[in-house]
Write a protein that holds these residues in place. Sequence first.
Motif: not given
Length: 549
Positions: A86-87, A92-96, A37-39, A315-316
Amino acid sequence: MNWILGFLFILTIIFLYSNYARKKKKAALKKWLTERWGTSRQKEYFNFYVIERYFKNNDHKKEAFHIISDKCKNDLDIESIFKFIDRTSSKIGQQYLYFRLRTIGNLESLLQFSALTVIFQKNKTLSIHCQQLLSKLNYNDSYYLEELFNGKQIERPTNIWFVKLLSFGSLISIILTFFYPIFSLLIVAILAVNLFFHYKNKSNISYYLDGVKQLSKSLNVGKKLADIPEIKTHFKNFEFIKKVSSIQLKTEFIAFEKNVDNEFAFLFWFVAELFKILFNIEFLIFFSFIDSISEEKEGIEQLFLFIGEIDAAISTASLKESTPNSCTPNFTAENKLTATELHHPLIEDCITNNIDLNAKSMLLTGSNMSGKTTFIRTVAINSILAQTLHICFGKSYTAPFYKIYSSIRITDDLLDETSYYLEEVLTVKELVEAAKNEQPSLFVLDEIFKGTNTVERISGGKAILAYLNKPNHTVLVSTHDIELTDLLQKENYELFHFSEQIVDETLTFDHKLKAGKLQTRNAIKILELYKYPSEIIEDARNTKLNNFN
């Protein structure tokens, strides 16, 4: 009887072991997610060809307030910034997240995203639980879900009526064979024709197979996320899940072939394949599925956006938790850009700087390596992050909601036979056109027109920078041309500079922004410092004394 009991015992052992292994794997994933988390994942491989697919293919760019252009992406090292922020836990989350980083929407949607981020910031247990669900979509196949609603759909064949006729013929032939065995020959003939249609259609299925499998998995993940009270309260409308659920059975039927990964499944697949060929079941269901995909495109994309937004928000939240020297931006209707302790997120132990421009632009001078270009990039990057993820790397940030344009990296194009200067002209022309827009814009430029002679560079640069500096815009320009300082000070530009020092024959930079015009010139002294021949140093000083003082 004993063999039945033995068989049941073996099945029980297999079930208990599978359940134990599943729980152990789940616990290991939870531990791993908690520890990371957070890395940052900067050292991992990023395939931007597939990461940027949704950004490239979607139609929402037409509705956006502003799109970060490919030119601006390269100038500001957006891909490196993405690697740092990017976390996400799913493809799908990465593309978004990538789409979001390059697509500036309106303030209302930004604040809604920020509110979702805050939910995950305040509840780490919820974040880890959601990440466990999202990790089921962290396989490369998940990149292809967006093809189902962005890709070109295969057209329904005109001969589908013939395929239906063959299916009916198979059924009738089987029934008649019980009474007249001679009809078994007709079954063989129909089977041969069906084989042709069945395997010809396999190429169509393979085109969709990765996306189809991910649709089924994404729907299951989406349903579980939608059942979480905090998420249900934030999103409210889940009509898209009902719509996509209506085609789930067809989806799983088409995706079955992708799941054949052991001998038992293969045996079942072989029997099912014969049955599908005999009655053209796969062919008919596939084109029924394609029709359903066309009808439910909007719902599938909403499912994609729902999963992607949750993953990007987590991620944010992780990014904010791991960067205490960040802040929440403020937006103003005034043409005022103010920030304190602003720094570049990719530079370790970065020297922070303040900026305070009230209805003015900035002309920045200084030597190479002093920090000019890094500073204007820092402001632009933080402006983008402020308007896409609602985060800035600094103590405070207040500015208008900007459209952001840049002219920093210019290269001549040998293939197009485009000179360096012409490439500059074309790039800056885009900024000139953008300046006609009444909405606030941030223009960042480095060494304007350095591809031409001094007199015309200064003359042309002054005219263009004065034109860009309209009342609703902010221009940040770095230059070596001291002559521009006097010319642009009359055009509502404030003067700032970075400087270096030579102490004990050592060149040092403090990378601190200073108000006013650069007063020192150390270029010849630096040549001397790096042991250039004495005759070069003397010649340079005499030329400077006789021609430029």
